[in-house]
Design a protein around this motif. Structure first.
Motif, PDB file in Angstrom:
ATOM      1  N   UNK A 162       0.770  -1.558   0.066  1.00 42.38           N
ATOM      2  CA  UNK A 162       0.050   0.507  -0.307  1.00 42.38           C
ATOM      3  C   UNK A 162       0.685   1.404   0.328  1.00 42.38           C
ATOM      4  N   UNK A 163       2.008   1.033   0.645  1.00 41.39           N
ATOM      5  CA  UNK A 163       3.342   2.140   0.991  1.00 41.39           C
ATOM      6  C   UNK A 163       3.187   2.751  -0.593  1.00 41.39           C
ATOM      7  N   UNK A 164       4.342   1.823  -1.022  1.00 38.42           N
ATOM      8  CA  UNK A 164       4.253   1.564  -2.576  1.00 38.42           C
ATOM      9  C   UNK A 164       3.138   2.306  -3.743  1.00 38.42           C
ATOM     10  N   UNK A 165       2.362   1.518  -3.503  1.00 35.72           N
ATOM     11  CA  UNK A 165       1.228   2.029  -4.521  1.00 35.72           C
ATOM     12  C   UNK A 165       0.911   4.161  -3.880  1.00 35.72           C
ATOM     13  N   UNK A 166       0.660   4.598  -2.741  1.00 30.80           N
ATOM     14  CA  UNK A 166       0.683   5.418  -2.462  1.00 30.80           C
ATOM     15  C   UNK A 166       1.369   6.256  -3.481  1.00 30.80           C
ATOM     16  N   UNK A 167       2.901   5.626  -3.069  1.00 29.61           N
ATOM     17  CA  UNK A 167       4.117   6.243  -4.169  1.00 29.61           C
ATOM     18  C   UNK A 167       3.773   6.862  -4.707  1.00 29.61           C
ATOM     19  N   UNK A 168       3.618   5.514  -5.346  1.00 23.06           N
ATOM     20  CA  UNK A 168       3.370   5.973  -7.070  1.00 23.06           C
ATOM     21  C   UNK A 168       2.686   6.902  -7.782  1.00 23.06           C
ATOM     22  N   UNK A 169       1.502   6.704  -6.957  1.00 21.84           N
ATOM     23  CA  UNK A 169       0.051   7.835  -7.085  1.00 21.84           C
ATOM     24  C   UNK A 169       1.029   9.776  -7.132  1.00 21.84           C
ATOM     25  N   UNK A 170       1.472   9.864  -5.820  1.00 19.90           N
ATOM     26  CA  UNK A 170       1.956  11.009  -5.677  1.00 19.90           C
ATOM     27  C   UNK A 170       3.083  10.971  -6.305  1.00 19.90           C
ATOM     28  N   UNK A 171       3.762  10.710  -6.952  1.00 20.56           N
ATOM     29  CA  UNK A 171       4.993  11.001  -7.710  1.00 20.56           C
ATOM     30  C   UNK A 171       3.897  11.377  -9.167  1.00 20.56           C
ATOM     31  N   UNK A 172       3.071  10.088  -9.838  1.00 22.60           N
ATOM     32  CA  UNK A 172       2.520  10.112 -10.560  1.00 22.60           C
ATOM     33  C   UNK A 172       2.000  12.002 -10.623  1.00 22.60           C
ATOM     34  N   UNK A 173       1.040  12.356 -10.069  1.00 23.28           N
ATOM     35  CA  UNK A 173       0.959  13.177  -9.698  1.00 23.28           C
ATOM     36  C   UNK A 173       1.786  14.517 -10.059  1.00 23.28           C
ATOM     37  N   UNK A 174       2.900  14.784  -8.398  1.00 22.88           N
ATOM     38  CA  UNK A 174       3.977  15.235  -8.814  1.00 22.88           C
ATOM     39  C   UNK A 174       4.420  15.425 -10.045  1.00 22.88           C
ATOM     40  N   UNK A 175       4.692  14.726 -10.718  1.00 22.41           N
ATOM     41  CA  UNK A 175       5.963  14.680 -12.051  1.00 22.41           C
ATOM     42  C   UNK A 175       5.251  14.940 -13.186  1.00 22.41           C
TER      43      UNK A 175
END
Length: 148
Positions: free
Chosen positions: A20-33
């Motif tokens: 879940x933490x990796x998935x959340x980090x992926x979503x945050x990176x996707x939005x910020x990029x």
């Protein structure tokens, strides 16, 4: 059984698991990029909405031509020209990097902008305007008065 208990600890409901933490980090990176791409897209749209210099010049040319056509007496100086239209003094003058229109020495209506060079020359029965836009495009026009 040891292995099943080990993996069961990953799916408990007490907090985030590694997945879940990796998935959340992926979503945050996707939005910020994607934020810089969206901002760049907005700036491109804004640039495309600005009219090109020849379009601005055409609108300016037609409006001045219609006004001077019906005017009386024209005075031309190095910084602009003025004439009488329907009993009011209309002035077109250089203002910073643009041309502004004033009526009875009041107001501030910018009618042409982003000019790097501008000259007003008196000709027989009118005025000749030569302008250079910031992109280097040169345009000119002659405006005559036919009033009394």
């Amino acid at each position: 059984m040891v292995t099943s208990r080990k993996y069961a600890a990953l799916w408990n409901e007490r907090g985030f698991t590694l997945l879940e933490a990796l998935f959340s980090f992926f979503i945050v990176c996707l939005i910020s990029f994607s934020i810089p791409l969206v901002i760049k897209g907005f700036s491109l749209v804004r640039e495309e909405m600005l009219p090109p210099p020849y379009y601005q010049w055409t609108l300016f040319n037609e409006s001045v031509r219609q006004e001077t056509w019906k005017s009386r007496g024209m005075t031309v100086t190095n910084s602009g020209f003025s004439f009488i239209l329907n009993g009011e003094k209309v002035t077109y003058e250089k203002y910073q990097d643009s041309i502004r229109r004033r009526v009875n020495d009041k107001g501030h209506e910018v009618v042409l902008q982003k000019l790097s060079g501008l000259s007003f020359n008196a000709i027989d029965g009118g005025v000749r305007i030569e302008g250079v836009f910031l992109d280097g495009k040169k345009l000119e026009g002659e405006f005559f008065y036919y009033g009394e």
